[in-house]
Design a protein around this motif. Structure first.
Motif, PDB file in Angstrom:
ATOM      1  N   ILE A 114       0.837  -1.203   0.000  1.00  0.00           N
ATOM      2  CA  ILE A 114       0.000   0.000   0.000  1.00  0.00           C
ATOM      3  C   ILE A 114       0.870   1.250   0.000  1.00  0.00           C
ATOM      4  O   ILE A 114       0.531   2.258  -0.645  1.00  0.00           O
ATOM      5  CB  ILE A 114      -0.941   0.008   1.217  1.00  0.00           C
ATOM      6  N   SER A 115       1.998   1.202   0.686  1.00  0.00           N
ATOM      7  CA  SER A 115       2.913   2.346   0.714  1.00  0.00           C
ATOM      8  C   SER A 115       3.450   2.643  -0.683  1.00  0.00           C
ATOM      9  O   SER A 115       3.487   3.793  -1.127  1.00  0.00           O
ATOM     10  CB  SER A 115       4.067   2.074   1.677  1.00  0.00           C
ATOM     11  N   LEU A 116       3.873   1.585  -1.403  1.00  0.00           N
ATOM     12  CA  LEU A 116       4.375   1.765  -2.766  1.00  0.00           C
ATOM     13  C   LEU A 116       3.288   2.311  -3.687  1.00  0.00           C
ATOM     14  O   LEU A 116       3.542   3.205  -4.504  1.00  0.00           O
ATOM     15  CB  LEU A 116       4.888   0.429  -3.308  1.00  0.00           C
ATOM     16  N   LEU A 117       2.086   1.763  -3.565  1.00  0.00           N
ATOM     17  CA  LEU A 117       0.965   2.232  -4.381  1.00  0.00           C
ATOM     18  C   LEU A 117       0.654   3.695  -4.081  1.00  0.00           C
ATOM     19  O   LEU A 117       0.351   4.469  -4.999  1.00  0.00           O
ATOM     20  CB  LEU A 117      -0.263   1.366  -4.107  1.00  0.00           C
ATOM     21  N   SER A 118       0.758   4.078  -2.823  1.00  0.00           N
ATOM     22  CA  SER A 118       0.487   5.465  -2.437  1.00  0.00           C
ATOM     23  C   SER A 118       1.503   6.425  -3.040  1.00  0.00           C
ATOM     24  O   SER A 118       1.129   7.479  -3.568  1.00  0.00           O
ATOM     25  CB  SER A 118       0.493   5.593  -0.908  1.00  0.00           C
ATOM     26  N   TYR A 119       2.771   6.062  -2.982  1.00  0.00           N
ATOM     27  CA  TYR A 119       3.805   6.932  -3.551  1.00  0.00           C
ATOM     28  C   TYR A 119       3.679   7.036  -5.076  1.00  0.00           C
ATOM     29  O   TYR A 119       3.960   8.085  -5.654  1.00  0.00           O
ATOM     30  CB  TYR A 119       5.198   6.427  -3.187  1.00  0.00           C
ATOM     31  N   PHE A 120       3.219   5.954  -5.710  1.00  0.00           N
ATOM     32  CA  PHE A 120       3.109   5.963  -7.166  1.00  0.00           C
ATOM     33  C   PHE A 120       1.866   6.712  -7.644  1.00  0.00           C
ATOM     34  O   PHE A 120       1.944   7.536  -8.572  1.00  0.00           O
ATOM     35  CB  PHE A 120       3.097   4.534  -7.704  1.00  0.00           C
ATOM     36  N   LEU A 121       0.717   6.441  -7.052  1.00  0.00           N
ATOM     37  CA  LEU A 121      -0.537   7.015  -7.532  1.00  0.00           C
ATOM     38  C   LEU A 121      -0.996   8.247  -6.759  1.00  0.00           C
ATOM     39  O   LEU A 121      -1.797   9.035  -7.273  1.00  0.00           O
ATOM     40  CB  LEU A 121      -1.649   5.961  -7.497  1.00  0.00           C
ATOM     41  N   ALA A 122      -0.506   8.414  -5.540  1.00  0.00           N
ATOM     42  CA  ALA A 122      -0.927   9.559  -4.724  1.00  0.00           C
ATOM     43  C   ALA A 122       0.253  10.105  -3.928  1.00  0.00           C
ATOM     44  O   ALA A 122       0.240  10.098  -2.693  1.00  0.00           O
ATOM     45  CB  ALA A 122      -2.065   9.147  -3.788  1.00  0.00           C
ATOM     46  N   PRO A 123       1.287  10.601  -4.615  1.00  0.00           N
ATOM     47  CA  PRO A 123       2.493  11.051  -3.905  1.00  0.00           C
ATOM     48  C   PRO A 123       2.271  12.215  -2.953  1.00  0.00           C
ATOM     49  O   PRO A 123       2.983  12.335  -1.955  1.00  0.00           O
ATOM     50  CB  PRO A 123       3.444  11.435  -5.052  1.00  0.00           C
ATOM     51  N   ILE A 124       1.307  13.089  -3.263  1.00  0.00           N
ATOM     52  CA  ILE A 124       1.036  14.208  -2.355  1.00  0.00           C
ATOM     53  C   ILE A 124       0.476  13.676  -1.040  1.00  0.00           C
ATOM     54  O   ILE A 124       0.940  14.049   0.051  1.00  0.00           O
ATOM     55  CB  ILE A 124       0.056  15.211  -2.998  1.00  0.00           C
ATOM     56  N   GLU A 125      -0.520  12.804  -1.113  1.00  0.00           N
ATOM     57  CA  GLU A 125      -1.082  12.189   0.085  1.00  0.00           C
ATOM     58  C   GLU A 125      -0.009  11.416   0.847  1.00  0.00           C
ATOM     59  O   GLU A 125       0.068  11.471   2.077  1.00  0.00           O
ATOM     60  CB  GLU A 125      -2.215  11.234  -0.290  1.00  0.00           C
ATOM     61  N   ALA A 126       0.818  10.666   0.124  1.00  0.00           N
ATOM     62  CA  ALA A 126       1.856   9.849   0.750  1.00  0.00           C
ATOM     63  C   ALA A 126       2.867  10.713   1.484  1.00  0.00           C
ATOM     64  O   ALA A 126       3.321  10.361   2.580  1.00  0.00           O
ATOM     65  CB  ALA A 126       2.553   8.997  -0.305  1.00  0.00           C
ATOM     66  N   THR A 127       3.227  11.845   0.890  1.00  0.00           N
ATOM     67  CA  THR A 127       4.203  12.735   1.520  1.00  0.00           C
ATOM     68  C   THR A 127       3.639  13.361   2.788  1.00  0.00           C
ATOM     69  O   THR A 127       4.318  13.449   3.819  1.00  0.00           O
ATOM     70  CB  THR A 127       4.627  13.831   0.535  1.00  0.00           C
ATOM     71  N   VAL A 128       2.390  13.789   2.727  1.00  0.00           N
ATOM     72  CA  VAL A 128       1.745  14.399   3.891  1.00  0.00           C
ATOM     73  C   VAL A 128       1.588  13.389   5.024  1.00  0.00           C
ATOM     74  O   VAL A 128       1.748  13.733   6.206  1.00  0.00           O
ATOM     75  CB  VAL A 128       0.364  14.982   3.496  1.00  0.00           C
TER      76      VAL A 128
END
Length: 226
Positions: free
Chosen positions: A173-187
């Motif tokens: 899920i972390s990898l998917l977040s950085y790939f498809l939702a990097p803004i959300e992942a960074t926050v």
């Protein structure tokens, strides 16, 4: 190989264009006002408005200039002397379009005092580019647009729900977040099992590999008129 003629062919209706200019203006205004009070109110408005709505719509606007039917693709292969020129022309035009939009929003985030957020916005360039190129090869224009919207808007909305949970998320899920939702992942990086630097690195490598796969597949594909 890539020619100036091919690049002009794919970008001629992208810049300047009223739809592009209006959407850029909306993104800049939305980014500015949603980040203005972000320290007090959080990044919810910015994530929803910019990452889940405006950037995907802007991406679709850019992508429609590279999502072509097989009949048009056959014509372009003949016009530009081979699939390599067509692929690289589309890749370059999409890259130019994405750079304009992403840099405008990233600049707003930077001057508002959020340099890390600016980096996550710029990460949209390689990820969007990878998604566009692979969809361009595998699907027809309508299917490509729908799939692009799902991957860049609907999936990030779903990931946002997961990222609001109090418990940490696994590596997948972390990898998917950085790939498809990097803004959300960074926050919400503290809830992910990967650091921001590791997530960005893997995302960049994965994006490059997808683009290479798309290039090889496009060269080998047999295009038939529909």
């Amino acid at each position: 190989m890539l020619t100036q003629k091919a690049v002009k062919w794919y970008t001629k209706n992208l810049f300047p264009h009223p739809a592009t200019e209006i959407l850029l203006g909306l993104m800049i205004l939305s980014a500015w006002y949603s980040l203005k009070d972000a320290q007090k109110l959080g990044f919810y408005e910015f994530i929803i408005i910019v990452e889940a709505v405006l950037l995907p719509v802007y991406g679709i606007l850019v992508a429609t200039h590279v999502f072509r039917s097989q009949r048009v693709t056959l014509f372009e292969i003949t016009l530009f002397n081979g699939p390599e020129s067509v692929f690289l022309g589309r890749l370059t035009s999409a890259l130019l379009g994405l750079i304009v939009g992403a840099f405008c929003v990233a600049f707003i985030a930077y001057i508002q005092g959020y340099p890390k957020l600016a980096g996550s916005i710029l990460l949209k360039i390689p990820t969007y580019l990878a998604i566009m190129m692979i969809l361009m090869v595998w699907l027809d224009p309508i299917g490509s647009v729908i799939s692009f919207y799902i991957l860049t808007s609907a999936v990030p909305m779903g990931l946002y729900v997961l990222l609001t949970k109090p418990y940490p998320l696994n590596t997948a899920i972390s990898l998917l977040s950085y790939f498809l939702a990097p803004i959300e992942a960074t926050v919400n990086a503290r809830k992910l099992s990967l650091s921001v630097s590791a997530g960005y690195t893997v995302t960049l490598i994965f994006s490059v590999l997808i683009i290479l796969l798309a290039y090889i597949s496009f060269k080998k594909k047999d295009f038939e008129p529909q």
